[in-house]
Structures are given as C-alpha cells and as structure tokens.
Motif scaffolding. Sequence first.
Motif, PDB file in Angstrom:
ATOM      1  N   TRP A   1     -35.719  19.762 -48.274  1.00 52.00           N
ATOM      2  CA  TRP A   1     -35.438  18.841 -47.178  1.00 52.00           C
ATOM      3  C   TRP A   1     -36.547  17.822 -47.023  1.00 52.00           C
ATOM      4  CZ3 TRP A   1     -30.995  19.171 -44.114  1.00 52.00           C
ATOM      5  CH2 TRP A   1     -30.213  20.307 -44.322  1.00 52.00           C
ATOM      6  N   GLY A   2     -36.161  16.600 -46.655  1.00 53.10           N
ATOM      7  CA  GLY A   2     -37.132  15.593 -46.288  1.00 53.10           C
ATOM      8  C   GLY A   2     -37.585  15.788 -44.857  1.00 53.10           C
ATOM      9  N   GLN A   3     -38.487  14.921 -44.420  1.00 53.02           N
ATOM     10  CA  GLN A   3     -39.063  15.046 -43.078  1.00 53.02           C
ATOM     11  C   GLN A   3     -38.176  14.451 -41.996  1.00 53.02           C
ATOM     12  OE1 GLN A   3     -39.832  12.635 -45.140  1.00 53.02           O
ATOM     13  NE2 GLN A   3     -39.742  10.801 -43.858  1.00 53.02           N
ATOM     14  N   GLY A   4     -37.194  13.652 -42.370  1.00 56.59           N
ATOM     15  CA  GLY A   4     -36.280  13.043 -41.432  1.00 56.59           C
ATOM     16  C   GLY A   4     -36.678  11.633 -41.048  1.00 56.59           C
ATOM     17  N   THR A   5     -35.688  10.846 -40.678  1.00 55.36           N
ATOM     18  CA  THR A   5     -35.915   9.506 -40.157  1.00 55.36           C
ATOM     19  C   THR A   5     -34.988   9.299 -38.965  1.00 55.36           C
ATOM     20  OG1 THR A   5     -36.051   7.140 -40.733  1.00 55.36           O
ATOM     21  CG2 THR A   5     -34.254   8.397 -41.727  1.00 55.36           C
ATOM     22  N   GLN A   6     -35.505   8.711 -37.893  1.00 59.87           N
ATOM     23  CA  GLN A   6     -34.783   8.643 -36.628  1.00 59.87           C
ATOM     24  C   GLN A   6     -33.979   7.355 -36.523  1.00 59.87           C
ATOM     25  OE1 GLN A   6     -36.379  10.316 -32.773  1.00 59.87           O
ATOM     26  NE2 GLN A   6     -36.585   8.126 -32.325  1.00 59.87           N
ATOM     27  N   VAL A   7     -32.763   7.496 -36.020  1.00 60.96           N
ATOM     28  CA  VAL A   7     -31.866   6.371 -35.804  1.00 60.96           C
ATOM     29  C   VAL A   7     -31.426   6.371 -34.349  1.00 60.96           C
ATOM     30  CG1 VAL A   7     -29.643   5.324 -36.386  1.00 60.96           C
ATOM     31  CG2 VAL A   7     -31.059   6.355 -38.182  1.00 60.96           C
TER      32      VAL A   7
ATOM     33  N   VAL B   1     -31.826  12.265 -35.725  1.00 62.84           N
ATOM     34  CA  VAL B   1     -32.685  12.324 -36.900  1.00 62.84           C
ATOM     35  C   VAL B   1     -31.822  12.617 -38.119  1.00 62.84           C
ATOM     36  CG1 VAL B   1     -34.637  13.457 -38.010  1.00 62.84           C
ATOM     37  CG2 VAL B   1     -34.656  13.084 -35.543  1.00 62.84           C
ATOM     38  N   TYR B   2     -31.954  11.793 -39.135  1.00 62.00           N
ATOM     39  CA  TYR B   2     -31.227  11.970 -40.376  1.00 62.00           C
ATOM     40  C   TYR B   2     -32.138  12.578 -41.428  1.00 62.00           C
ATOM     41  CZ  TYR B   2     -27.152   9.351 -38.793  1.00 62.00           C
ATOM     42  OH  TYR B   2     -26.021   8.941 -38.128  1.00 62.00           O
ATOM     43  N   TYR B   3     -31.636  13.583 -42.119  1.00 65.43           N
ATOM     44  CA  TYR B   3     -32.366  14.272 -43.168  1.00 65.43           C
ATOM     45  C   TYR B   3     -31.607  14.185 -44.483  1.00 65.43           C
ATOM     46  CZ  TYR B   3     -34.682  16.695 -39.248  1.00 65.43           C
ATOM     47  OH  TYR B   3     -35.370  17.005 -38.100  1.00 65.43           O
ATOM     48  N   CYS B   4     -32.339  14.101 -45.579  1.00 56.83           N
ATOM     49  CA  CYS B   4     -31.726  14.288 -46.881  1.00 56.83           C
ATOM     50  C   CYS B   4     -32.177  15.624 -47.450  1.00 56.83           C
ATOM     51  CB  CYS B   4     -32.042  13.135 -47.847  1.00 56.83           C
ATOM     52  SG  CYS B   4     -33.781  12.929 -48.278  1.00 56.83           S
ATOM     53  N   ALA B   5     -31.351  16.191 -48.311  1.00 52.14           N
ATOM     54  CA  ALA B   5     -31.620  17.507 -48.857  1.00 52.14           C
ATOM     55  C   ALA B   5     -30.866  17.668 -50.171  1.00 52.14           C
ATOM     56  CB  ALA B   5     -31.205  18.600 -47.868  1.00 52.14           C
ATOM     57  N   THR B   6     -31.307  18.618 -50.987  1.00 50.23           N
ATOM     58  CA  THR B   6     -30.664  18.882 -52.274  1.00 50.23           C
ATOM     59  C   THR B   6     -30.183  20.319 -52.345  1.00 50.23           C
ATOM     60  OG1 THR B   6     -32.744  19.472 -53.381  1.00 50.23           O
ATOM     61  CG2 THR B   6     -32.067  17.161 -53.453  1.00 50.23           C
TER      62      THR B   6
END
Length: 121
Positions: A111-117, A91-96
């Motif tokens: 943080w975002g909710q994540g997206t799975q790869v 799971v990839y997350y973006c954050a500031t």
Amino acid sequence: QVQLVESGGGAVQAGGSLRLSCAASGRSGYMLGWFRQAPGKGREFVAFIGWSGFPTHYTDSVKGRFTISADNAKNTVILEMNNRETGNTTVYYCATTRRFWTTRAVDFSYWGQGTQVTVSS
C-alpha cells in the motif's frame, strides 16, 4: 521492498477533474488497485487494472466518471476522476495484489501512503 507513492490529490470543485498517480518502485503483483477511505469508514474499492492495461474494473459508483490506466514504461498507474459529489474529504490509496480479479482490501499486499482529495461546491 516495493514502494508505492500516490500524488495528485488536493481540493477540487464538484464537476472538476483530478488526476491521481501511483508510482511504483518496481512492478509488483498482477493487479494494481485504487481504494478510498473516509473518516470513520473502512477502505472502499474504487478500481483496478492489470499492469498490461487489462483487465480493468470499477465500482458502480464511479463508472463513467473515473478512468484507470497504466503506463508500463514508467511503472505508473493513473486514476482520472470527475468528481460530482460535494462535502467529501477522502484519502485515496493505491495497492498491489498477486491475486486475479479481487476487490477486497485484505487481498492487497503493498500500500501507498495515501493522497487526500476534497470535493467542494
């Protein structure tokens, strides 16, 4: 509240490319980072970028394969990935963060909710 929404995840073959996007409701912090997390593991730093496009920094394992970029007009940060590993679901997350030049997850506030790869052979 600042909202971060990741998109672009899915299944990809080893050697294939994916383009992950992180859309922000507003520009927050100085740096935006990407992290990833495998089952049973902690959040691992992948890359960060300043909203101006500089600086950029990558973890050693993705250098030369991943590219991070920022689109200021759209409040969006992109992570372009060339995936060479197999058998991985992450799971990839973006954050500031408001800090400068940090790779620690604890330093990132939103943080975002994540997206799975998933990478397959």
